[in-house]
Scaffold this active site. Structure first.
Site, PDB file in Angstrom:
ATOM      1  N   ALA A  92       0.854  -1.196   0.000  1.00  0.00           N
ATOM      2  CA  ALA A  92       0.000   0.000   0.000  1.00  0.00           C
ATOM      3  C   ALA A  92       0.884   1.239   0.000  1.00  0.00           C
ATOM      4  CB  ALA A  92      -0.887  -0.006   1.232  1.00  0.00           C
ATOM      5  N   GLU A  98      -0.080  -9.490  -0.785  1.00  0.00           N
ATOM      6  CA  GLU A  98      -1.511  -9.820  -0.707  1.00  0.00           C
ATOM      7  C   GLU A  98      -2.127  -9.869  -2.111  1.00  0.00           C
ATOM      8  OE1 GLU A  98      -1.998  -6.737   2.340  1.00  0.00           O
ATOM      9  OE2 GLU A  98      -3.095  -8.243   3.492  1.00  0.00           O
ATOM     10  N   GLU A 140       3.530  -5.304   7.525  1.00  0.00           N
ATOM     11  CA  GLU A 140       2.595  -4.299   8.059  1.00  0.00           C
ATOM     12  C   GLU A 140       2.782  -4.062   9.547  1.00  0.00           C
ATOM     13  OE1 GLU A 140       1.866  -6.579   5.817  1.00  0.00           O
ATOM     14  OE2 GLU A 140       0.310  -5.916   4.434  1.00  0.00           O
ATOM     15  N   GLY A 163       0.730  -5.195   0.930  1.00  0.00           N
ATOM     16  CA  GLY A 163      -0.328  -5.293  -0.081  1.00  0.00           C
ATOM     17  C   GLY A 163       0.175  -5.910  -1.377  1.00  0.00           C
TER      18      GLY A 163
HETATM   19  C1  LIG Z   1      -2.824  -2.279   5.233  1.00  0.00           C
HETATM   20  C2  LIG Z   1      -1.452  -2.073   4.804  1.00  0.00           C
HETATM   21  C3  LIG Z   1      -0.972  -2.555   3.664  1.00  0.00           C
HETATM   22  C4  LIG Z   1      -1.839  -3.304   2.723  1.00  0.00           C
HETATM   23  C5  LIG Z   1       0.411  -2.350   3.255  1.00  0.00           C
HETATM   24  O1  LIG Z   1       0.821  -2.790   2.245  1.00  0.00           O
HETATM   25  S1  LIG Z   1       1.396  -1.418   4.274  1.00  0.00           S
HETATM   26  C6  LIG Z   1       2.914  -1.294   3.355  1.00  0.00           C
HETATM   27  C7  LIG Z   1       3.692  -2.540   3.460  1.00  0.00           C
HETATM   28  N1  LIG Z   1       4.920  -2.404   2.748  1.00  0.00           N
HETATM   29  C8  LIG Z   1       6.052  -2.118   3.353  1.00  0.00           C
HETATM   30  O2  LIG Z   1       6.120  -1.962   4.530  1.00  0.00           O
HETATM   31  C9  LIG Z   1       7.249  -2.003   2.450  1.00  0.00           C
HETATM   32  C10 LIG Z   1       7.932  -0.687   2.697  1.00  0.00           C
HETATM   33  N2  LIG Z   1       9.068  -0.499   1.814  1.00  0.00           N
HETATM   34  C11 LIG Z   1      10.231  -1.129   1.988  1.00  0.00           C
HETATM   35  O3  LIG Z   1      10.420  -1.964   2.833  1.00  0.00           O
HETATM   36  C12 LIG Z   1      11.344  -0.722   1.078  1.00  0.00           C
HETATM   37  O4  LIG Z   1      11.064   0.561   0.602  1.00  0.00           O
HETATM   38  C13 LIG Z   1      11.542  -1.678  -0.125  1.00  0.00           C
HETATM   39  C14 LIG Z   1      12.101  -3.015   0.365  1.00  0.00           C
HETATM   40  C15 LIG Z   1      10.260  -1.897  -0.905  1.00  0.00           C
HETATM   41  C16 LIG Z   1      12.574  -1.032  -1.095  1.00  0.00           C
HETATM   42  O5  LIG Z   1      13.745  -0.745  -0.365  1.00  0.00           O
HETATM   43  P1  LIG Z   1      14.881   0.186  -0.989  1.00  0.00           P
HETATM   44  O6  LIG Z   1      15.184  -0.260  -2.342  1.00  0.00           O
HETATM   45  O7  LIG Z   1      15.984   0.238   0.017  1.00  0.00           O
HETATM   46  O8  LIG Z   1      14.243   1.631  -1.151  1.00  0.00           O
HETATM   47  P2  LIG Z   1      13.719   2.639  -0.049  1.00  0.00           P
HETATM   48  O9  LIG Z   1      13.286   1.944   1.164  1.00  0.00           O
HETATM   49  O10 LIG Z   1      14.720   3.709   0.115  1.00  0.00           O
HETATM   50  O11 LIG Z   1      12.426   3.209  -0.755  1.00  0.00           O
HETATM   51  C17 LIG Z   1      12.517   3.982  -1.949  1.00  0.00           C
HETATM   52  C18 LIG Z   1      11.463   5.072  -1.899  1.00  0.00           C
HETATM   53  O12 LIG Z   1      10.183   4.461  -1.936  1.00  0.00           O
HETATM   54  C19 LIG Z   1       9.403   4.884  -0.828  1.00  0.00           C
HETATM   55  N3  LIG Z   1       8.532   3.766  -0.443  1.00  0.00           N
HETATM   56  C20 LIG Z   1       8.894   2.500  -0.236  1.00  0.00           C
HETATM   57  N4  LIG Z   1       7.838   1.755   0.051  1.00  0.00           N
HETATM   58  C21 LIG Z   1       6.779   2.574   0.003  1.00  0.00           C
HETATM   59  C22 LIG Z   1       5.390   2.375   0.202  1.00  0.00           C
HETATM   60  N5  LIG Z   1       4.881   1.179   0.502  1.00  0.00           N
HETATM   61  N6  LIG Z   1       4.590   3.446   0.104  1.00  0.00           N
HETATM   62  C23 LIG Z   1       5.085   4.661  -0.208  1.00  0.00           C
HETATM   63  N7  LIG Z   1       6.398   4.911  -0.426  1.00  0.00           N
HETATM   64  C24 LIG Z   1       7.221   3.867  -0.317  1.00  0.00           C
HETATM   65  C25 LIG Z   1      10.412   5.227   0.230  1.00  0.00           C
HETATM   66  O13 LIG Z   1       9.886   6.110   1.167  1.00  0.00           O
HETATM   67  C26 LIG Z   1      11.498   5.864  -0.596  1.00  0.00           C
HETATM   68  O14 LIG Z   1      11.078   7.165  -0.900  1.00  0.00           O
HETATM   69  P3  LIG Z   1      12.080   8.383  -0.756  1.00  0.00           P
HETATM   70  O15 LIG Z   1      12.541   8.392   0.643  1.00  0.00           O
HETATM   71  O16 LIG Z   1      13.197   8.094  -1.689  1.00  0.00           O
HETATM   72  O17 LIG Z   1      11.260   9.562  -1.114  1.00  0.00           O
END
Ligand SMILES: C/C=C(\C)C(=O)SCCNC(=O)CCNC(=O)[C@H](O)C(C)(C)COP(=O)(O)OP(=O)(O)OC[C@H]1O[C@@H](n2cnc3c(N)ncnc32)[C@H](O)[C@@H]1OP(=O)(O)O
Length: 719
Positions: A61, A103, A123, A100
């Site tokens: 998400a 999922e 999550e 997500g």
């Molecule tokens: C209910 C809830 C539901 C259904 C959910 O899905 S909650 C979200 C679950 N997902 C996560 O927790 C994953 C979060 N992301 C990560 O763990 C990592 O970003 C990654 C493993 C996907 C990639 O890692 P990496 O390559 O090291 O890159 P960064 O972590 O630096 O991320 C890059 C930029 O993307 C932004 N980001 C990452 N994930 C999300 C997201 N789910 N939503 C919005 N933005 C996301 C992150 O903030 C970085 O942005 P900037 O800092 O560069 O602006």
């Protein structure tokens, strides 16, 4: 933000398009709904592959949308439509399939993953649960124990483990989309009856109640007050005990509670704060995006005590060639053994070969002549470090960075001992340095942009969360710790016990209360610092002047314990007693209690009842107040830097977001009012006097934390 094309004649290829991680924003969800509908209704399409753009399936998400009004299609019906469709859907998983994202993949009928992909339901780390039916589908697919493990920890699994668990159907080393398209061609036209996970019965292990009780106990113990892991267990229990539709309803209810909790907000703040500190800047105008680090293939560590050993291991594990220098023979022998043990254990844990050949040892400081960067980790004594920096300046090759691992001493002063002060920065690691994630990179007045950038990049390579901070006594972390510890000492003088103070802080969520922590790190450490600061006066046993030093209130309690040889765990006695020197289990010590009574009597102090609220307010608000001073002084660029330092380096409970975020949650006006109250009661404690930045923030209507920088900027522009 999803596109449909047709490949290999009959496979609908849906591509999620939302760089960098294809998060499921409203536009992406709408794109999926539209393209799935189109693919299902197009007679040419016999099966479908879903993939993400740029080698990342989906990061889940869109976390940025959480604080905003929900728009666009909901995830649950979107995923349900995929699962209920009458054409095989194959998820082609490259990069990450998280939250997500996984999922969505679980809604597909088949999953093909690249061998380097990572999958998980993280999550819980955001204060949530997998509420797009992940908590209901995963246990049906892989069983309750494995699902509980993944959902309550949020850990990411490799593609190999996902295959073993049964999360994916195939793992490939080749092009994932090509493999998934072939897979989709093969399964086109086949019955999907046995492929819809929501229709699977959830395997019911024997002793179901005991299993869930055990899981609940485990998460309660490790969660330190976080509520999401508990809700995750409850949601999986619903999967195991209720029909799918009812389980889904339970998942929704639990999610609603979590979503509106302050904890989810705190954890999501931490997620972004951790990333924000990478975009560092300094008051001199140096910035992460305009500075160029230099490569560091070879580094040296000087001094192989506890810190030096950990740093050497961390550098070697990062792939650097390391020269480890120790001039004392006995220490060198012990260090060699300890380092090789650490390397072996680390390699075993990571399933790789140990990198012992990366480290060469020397008793001669001249061995560092050809390295690119030196980290000094010798005894915390300015005279010793001064001499060392003079030597390094003469020995090292031109351009080599000279870094100090001091935890509090003046980096500018050390720089002034060298020919090239622009090459000097602090790299403050936390013990054990090969394990702890935090690194404070301390820039001095004359540190070059390149030196800061290089230290920051090296920290990142080492897997550290690196925070750039300015130079002052104790930098950010230890400077804020001082008033916190000081309040804990005063509370003992006023009637509290170490047990009471520690219990209050541990119930708040700290991994260890202040006194247990002091016993672990050694009371002699602070004693040495206080001696260096001219605060320790052994002759002053009683009378009012015994509790006043340098014109302010002072508690000599720690000094008195040290004079008795009570250094904490290492001597078997400190604020608590231990079974033996080196023992780990703290037990209440009657000696300490009568010592405190005697101390109070000697100083005419009358013990009063102190409750948990006062412990928290005095210790935490004094620490937070110092955080505001640090922001005001420009030592930290923003509140996120302070919060990340406290969460990663000082055991601050992540679900409370860090001290500055916590202050915002409590309400800045309340923090100000309580500080004023305590300062009035203790006018001889300057740390309780509210910082003017806090006053200014309250006067400007207590803006949300992401707006504090504007207020700070204005404050600095008026100075
Ligand atoms: C209910 C809830 C539901 C259904 C959910 O899905 S909650 C979200 C679950 N997902 C996560 O927790 C994953 C979060 N992301 C990560 O763990 C990592 O970003 C990654 C493993 C996907 C990639 O890692 P990496 O390559 O090291 O890159 P960064 O972590 O630096 O991320 C890059 C930029 O993307 C932004 N980001 C990452 N994930 C999300 C997201 N789910 N939503 C919005 N933005 C996301 C992150 O903030 C970085 O942005 P900037 O800092 O560069 O602006």
């Amino acid at each position: 933000m999803a596109q449909l094309s047709i490949v290999s004649g009959s496979v609908g290829l849906i591509t999620l398009q939302n760089p960098p991680v294809n998060a499921l924003s409203a536009a992406v969800r709408q794109g999926i709904v539209d393209t799935v509908e189109k693919a299902l209704s197009d007679p040419k399409v016999k099966s479908v592959v879903i993939r993400g753009q740029n080698g990342v399936f989906c990061g889940g998400a869109d976390i940025k949308e959480f604080g905003t009004k929900m728009t666009g299609p909901h995830l649950i019906p979107m995923i349900h439509a995929i699962e209920a469709g009458n054409k095989p859907m194959v998820a082609a998983i490259e990069g990450s399939a998280l939250g997500g994202g996984l999922e969505l993949a679980l809604g597909c009928h088949y999953r093909v993953a690249h061998s380097k992909a990572r999958l998980g339901l993280p999550e819980v780390t955001l204060g949530l649960l997998p509420a797009a039916a992940g908590s209901q589908r995963l246990p049906r697919l892989i069983g309750v124990p494995a699902a509980l493990n993944l959902i309550t920890t949020g850990r990411h699994v490799t593609a190999a483990e996902a295959l073993q668990l049964g999360i994916v159907d195939q793992v490939t080393d080749h092009d994932t989309v090509d493999t998934a398209v072939k897979f989709a061609l093969n399964v086109a036209g086949q019955s999907l009856d046995a492929r819809r996970i929501s229709t699977f019965p959830c395997p019911r292990p024997a002793e179901l109640d005991a299993l869930f009780e055990d899981a609940m106990q485990k998460v309660r113990k490790s969660a330190r007050g976080a509520i999401a892991p508990v809700a995750c267990v409850q949601a999986v229990r619903a999967a195991a005990t209720l029909p799918y539709a009812e389980g889904l309803e339970r998942e929704r209810e639990l999610m609603a509670t979590l979503f509106n909790s302050g904890q989810a907000r705190a954890l999501q703040y931490c997620f972004f704060a951790q990333r924000a500190v990478g975009r560092w800047s300094t008051p001199s105008g140096a910035r992460w995006d305009t500075s160029k680090p230099v490569p560091v293939p070879k580094a040296a560590v000087i001094g192989l005590g506890t810190m030096g050993r950990g740093i050497a291991v961390a550098l070697a594990q990062t792939g650097l060639s390391v020269v480890a220098v120790e001039t004392q023979e006995k220490q060198m022998m012990e260090a060699k053994q300890a380092v090789s043990g650490m390397l072996e254990r680390g390699a075993k844990r990571r399933g790789v070969a140990p990198v012992s050949d990366k480290i060469s040892y020397s008793g001669n400081i001249r061995a560092v002549a050809d390295v690119d960067l030196v980290i000094e980790a010798v005894f915390e004594d300015m005279a010793v470090k001064e001499k060392l920096f003079q030597q390094l300046s003469a020995i090292c090759k031109p351009g080599a960075l000279l870094c100090t691992n001091t935890s509090a001493l003046d980096v500018d002063h050390l720089a002034s001992q060298t020919r090239n002060p622009e090459l000097v920065v602090g790299m403050h690691f936390f013990a054990p340095a090969h394990v702890m994630k935090l690194l404070e990179v301390v820039y001095g007045r004359r540190s070059s942009t390149q030196a800061v950038a290089t230290a920051m990049q090296l920290g990142k390579k080492m897997g550290k969360v690196s925070v750039a901070v300015g130079n002052c006594r104790g930098f950010v972390g230890n400077r804020m710790l001082k008033p916190y510890i000081e309040q804990a000492f005063y509370l003992l003088e006023e009637g509290a016990t170490p047990e009471l103070v520690d219990r209050a802080l541990e119930e708040f969520g700290f991994s260890m209360g202040v006194f247990r922590m002091s016993d672990l790190s050694g009371l002699d450490v602070g004693w040495r610092v206080r001696k260096g600061d001219g605060l320790v006066e052994p002759g002053l046993a009683s009378g009012p002047s015994a509790r006043v030093r340098q014109g302010r209130r002072y508690s000599p309690l720690g000094d008195l314990l040290c004079e008795q040889g009570r250094f904490g765990q290492k001597t078997g006695r400190g604020w608590y007693q231990y079974e033996k020197p080196g023992g780990r289990v703290a037990r209440s010590d009657p000696w300490l209690h009568s010592f405190l009574e005697g101390y109070r009597a000697r100083h005419g102090l009358v013990a009063r009842r102190i409750d948990h609220e006062e412990v928290l307010e005095r210790c935490l608000y004094a620490l937070i107040n110092e955080g505001f001073h640090i922001l005001e002084d420009g030592i930290a660029a923003g509140p996120e830097d302070i919060d990340v330092i406290y969460v990663f380096g000082y055991g601050w409970p992540r679900h409370r977001g860090g001290p500055m975020f916590y202050a915002g949650m409590v309400g800045l006006a309340k923090v100000l009012e309580r500080l004023e109250h305590y300062h009035q009661a203790h006018p001889d404690v300057p740390h309780l006097q509210p910082c003017s930045l806090l006053r200014r923030l309250v006067a400007s209507g207590s803006p949300p934390i992401h707006k504090w920088r504007e207020v700070i900027r204005k404050l600095h522009s008026h100075l």
